[in-house]
Design a protein around this motif. Structure first.
Motif, short mmCIF file in Angstrom:
data_model
loop_
_atom_site.label_atom_id
_atom_site.label_comp_id
_atom_site.label_asym_id
_atom_site.label_seq_id
_atom_site.Cartn_x
_atom_site.Cartn_y
_atom_site.Cartn_z
N TYR A 37 -24.29 26.49 -90.70
CA TYR A 37 -23.52 27.09 -89.61
C TYR A 37 -24.40 28.02 -88.77
O TYR A 37 -24.27 28.08 -87.55
CB TYR A 37 -22.33 27.86 -90.18
CG TYR A 37 -21.17 26.98 -90.58
CD1 TYR A 37 -20.41 26.33 -89.62
CD2 TYR A 37 -20.83 26.78 -91.92
CE1 TYR A 37 -19.35 25.51 -89.97
CE2 TYR A 37 -19.76 25.97 -92.28
CZ TYR A 37 -19.03 25.34 -91.30
OH TYR A 37 -17.98 24.52 -91.65
N GLN A 38 -25.31 28.75 -89.41
CA GLN A 38 -26.19 29.64 -88.68
C GLN A 38 -27.07 28.86 -87.69
O GLN A 38 -27.40 29.38 -86.62
CB GLN A 38 -27.07 30.42 -89.66
CG GLN A 38 -26.34 31.47 -90.47
CD GLN A 38 -27.22 32.10 -91.54
OE1 GLN A 38 -28.31 31.62 -91.83
NE2 GLN A 38 -26.73 33.17 -92.14
N PHE A 40 -26.41 26.58 -85.74
CA PHE A 40 -25.80 26.27 -84.45
C PHE A 40 -26.17 27.31 -83.39
O PHE A 40 -26.21 27.00 -82.20
CB PHE A 40 -24.28 26.18 -84.58
CG PHE A 40 -23.80 24.83 -85.04
CD1 PHE A 40 -23.71 23.76 -84.17
CD2 PHE A 40 -23.45 24.63 -86.37
CE1 PHE A 40 -23.29 22.51 -84.60
CE2 PHE A 40 -23.02 23.39 -86.80
CZ PHE A 40 -22.94 22.33 -85.92
N THR A 41 -26.44 28.52 -83.83
CA THR A 41 -26.85 29.55 -82.87
C THR A 41 -28.15 29.15 -82.18
O THR A 41 -28.28 29.23 -80.95
CB THR A 41 -27.05 30.90 -83.59
OG1 THR A 41 -25.81 31.31 -84.18
CG2 THR A 41 -27.50 31.97 -82.60
N ARG A 44 -27.68 25.80 -80.02
CA ARG A 44 -27.00 25.99 -78.74
C ARG A 44 -27.91 26.62 -77.67
O ARG A 44 -27.55 26.67 -76.51
CB ARG A 44 -25.75 26.84 -78.93
CG ARG A 44 -24.67 26.12 -79.72
CD ARG A 44 -23.46 26.99 -80.00
NE ARG A 44 -22.59 27.10 -78.84
CZ ARG A 44 -22.27 28.26 -78.27
NH1 ARG A 44 -22.75 29.40 -78.73
NH2 ARG A 44 -21.45 28.28 -77.23
N THR A 100 -13.79 26.39 -87.22
CA THR A 100 -13.88 27.40 -86.15
C THR A 100 -14.05 28.80 -86.72
O THR A 100 -14.75 29.63 -86.13
CB THR A 100 -12.65 27.34 -85.23
OG1 THR A 100 -11.45 27.49 -86.02
CG2 THR A 100 -12.59 26.02 -84.47
N GLU A 102 -15.64 29.57 -89.54
CA GLU A 102 -17.03 29.68 -89.98
C GLU A 102 -17.97 29.90 -88.80
O GLU A 102 -18.92 30.68 -88.88
CB GLU A 102 -17.44 28.43 -90.76
CG GLU A 102 -16.79 28.26 -92.12
CD GLU A 102 -17.25 29.31 -93.12
OE1 GLU A 102 -18.31 29.94 -92.89
OE2 GLU A 102 -16.54 29.51 -94.13
N LEU A 103 -17.70 29.20 -87.70
CA LEU A 103 -18.53 29.39 -86.50
C LEU A 103 -18.33 30.78 -85.91
O LEU A 103 -19.28 31.40 -85.41
CB LEU A 103 -18.20 28.31 -85.48
CG LEU A 103 -18.63 26.89 -85.86
CD1 LEU A 103 -18.00 25.87 -84.92
CD2 LEU A 103 -20.15 26.75 -85.85
N GLN A 106 -20.48 33.40 -87.13
CA GLN A 106 -21.82 33.39 -86.53
C GLN A 106 -21.79 33.85 -85.08
O GLN A 106 -22.75 33.67 -84.34
CB GLN A 106 -22.41 31.97 -86.61
CG GLN A 106 -22.41 31.34 -87.98
CD GLN A 106 -23.14 32.17 -89.01
OE1 GLN A 106 -24.14 32.82 -88.70
NE2 GLN A 106 -22.66 32.17 -90.25
N ILE A 108 -20.11 32.61 -82.69
CA ILE A 108 -20.02 31.47 -81.78
C ILE A 108 -18.58 31.33 -81.33
O ILE A 108 -17.66 31.30 -82.15
CB ILE A 108 -20.49 30.18 -82.46
CG1 ILE A 108 -21.99 30.28 -82.78
CG2 ILE A 108 -20.22 28.96 -81.58
CD1 ILE A 108 -22.52 29.13 -83.59
N ALA A 110 -16.09 29.27 -80.75
CA ALA A 110 -15.63 27.90 -80.98
C ALA A 110 -14.15 27.79 -80.63
O ALA A 110 -13.37 28.71 -80.89
CB ALA A 110 -15.85 27.50 -82.43
#
Length: 273
Positions: A37-38, A40-41, A44, A100, A102-103, A106, A108, A110
Motif C-alpha cells: 500500500y505504501q 502507491f505513494t 502515483r 480505500t 488502507e490507502l 497512506q 492517499i 482514494a
C-alpha cells in the motif's frame, strides 16, 4: 528480482501522466503488505492509478453465513437475485471499504466506486439462463474516471455493472480490469498475485511473450492457480495495451523508480532478452 523501468512520462504534468490499472484479486486482500500500500505513494508520482478489485472469498463467506447456496458454472459464479444482493454488500460494503481505508492510511485520497454507479460500467447479460445476473462490459464511462484522477482522487472500482435496462450485474474482476485499462488507454495493467512474477528456477522471469507463456504452461513450468492468472493477463493484451505485468502483493510494487514483476509484452521490444 524483476525490474521494469518507468517511462519518460515521469517528467510530464500530472494531468498528462499515463494510466496504470491495478487488479487486486479477492484472495489477496488479506495478504497485501503494508509496503504494498505504501508503494502507491511513489507509483502515483509517475502514473495515474486505478484499482479494480475482486472479492470472491468475502462473497463466499457472507453467503455461508446467510445459508445461501452458491454454484459455479464454467468458472463464473452463478448469480441469482438473492446472491446478487450479497455480492453487492460484500464488494462495496466490505472489500471496497477495506481497500480505500488502507490507502487513506497512506494519505492517499482514494474514492470507492461501484461499476454500477453513474453507469461507470455499462454491461449486458452473458447468458442469464446459465449464470443469472452476470454480465460483460459494453462501455466504460471514462469521463467520470478522468475527473477523479484530475482531482487527485484514486478510483477503487468494485466490478459491478448496470445494463441499459437498469439491472445491476456481477462482472468478473479480471474482465473488468482489462476493459477499464483498454478504455482508459492505460500504459500498463498489473495483476497482483501471491508470487513476484512467473518463476523459473525460483527466480521471476523479467520479460516474456504470449507465445512463451503458452510454452511454459505446456511444459508445466506454469501450473495450478497461476494458469488462469497468466491467461487473463495475455487476453488483456491488445494493439493499444502492449504490456501486462504479474506482480506480488506481498512486496512493494515499485522500488527505485522501477516496477517489480514479470512483464508480458504483446511484442517483445528490440534489445529485450
Amino acid at each position: 528480482m524483476i525490474m521494469s523501468k518507468l517511462t519518460p512520462a515521469i517528467e510530464r504534468e500530472s494531468d498528462q501522466k499515463p494510466v496504470v490499472v491495478v487488479k487486486l484479486g479477492g484472495s489477496m486482500l488479506d495478504r497485501l503488505s503494508e509496503e504494498f500500500y505504501q508503494s502507491f505513494t511513489e507509483l502515483r508520482e509517475h502514473y495515474h492509478c486505478i484499482i479494480v478489485h475482486g472479492g470472491g472469498p468475502a462473497i463466499t463467506l457472507m453467503l455461508k453465513r446467510l445459508n445461501i447456496e452458491t454454484e459455479f458454472y464454467e468458472g463464473f459464479r452463478k448469480t441469482t437475485k438473492e446472491t446478487l444482493e450479497v455480492v453487492e454488500m460484500a464488494l462495496s460494503g466490505k472489500v471496497n471499504a477495506q481497500i480505500t481505508a488502507e490507502l487513506a492510511r497512506q494519505s492517499i485520497r482514494a474514492i470507492g466506486l461501484k461499476g454500477s454507479d453513474a453507469r461507470l460500467l455499462t454491461a449486458k447479460f452473458i447468458d442469464q439462463e446459465k449464470w443469472g445476473y452476470v454480465g460483460t462490459i459494453e462501455h466504460v464511462e471514462t469521463d467520470l474516471l478522468l475527473r477523479c484522477l484530475h482531482a487527485d482522487y484514486m478510483p477503487v472500482i468494485a466490478p459491478l455493472g448496470k445494463t441499459t435496462g437498469g439491472q445491476t450485474v456481477n462482472i468478473n474482476a479480471d474482465l473488468a480490469a482489462a476493459a477499464v485499462a483498454k478504455s482508459m488507454n492505460a500504459e500498463k495493467l498489473l495483476f497482483v498475485t501471491d508470487v513476484p512474477g512467473i518463476l523459473r528456477g525460483g527466480k521471476a522471469i523479467e520479460d516474456t511473450t504470449p507465445e512463451e507463456v503458452a510454452s511454459l504452461i505446456e511444459t508445466g513450468l506454469i501450473y495450478g492457480g497461476m494458469i488462469p492468472k497468466v491467461n487473463a493477463a495475455v487476453e488483456a493484451l491488445s494493439d493499444q495495451l502492449q504490456e501486462v505485468m504479474i506482480v506480488s502483493g506481498e512486496q512493494p510494487l515499485i522500488k527505485h523508480n522501477q516496477l517489480k514483476g514479470t512483464r508480458i509484452q504483446a511484442r517483445r521490444k528490440e534489445g529485450v532478452k
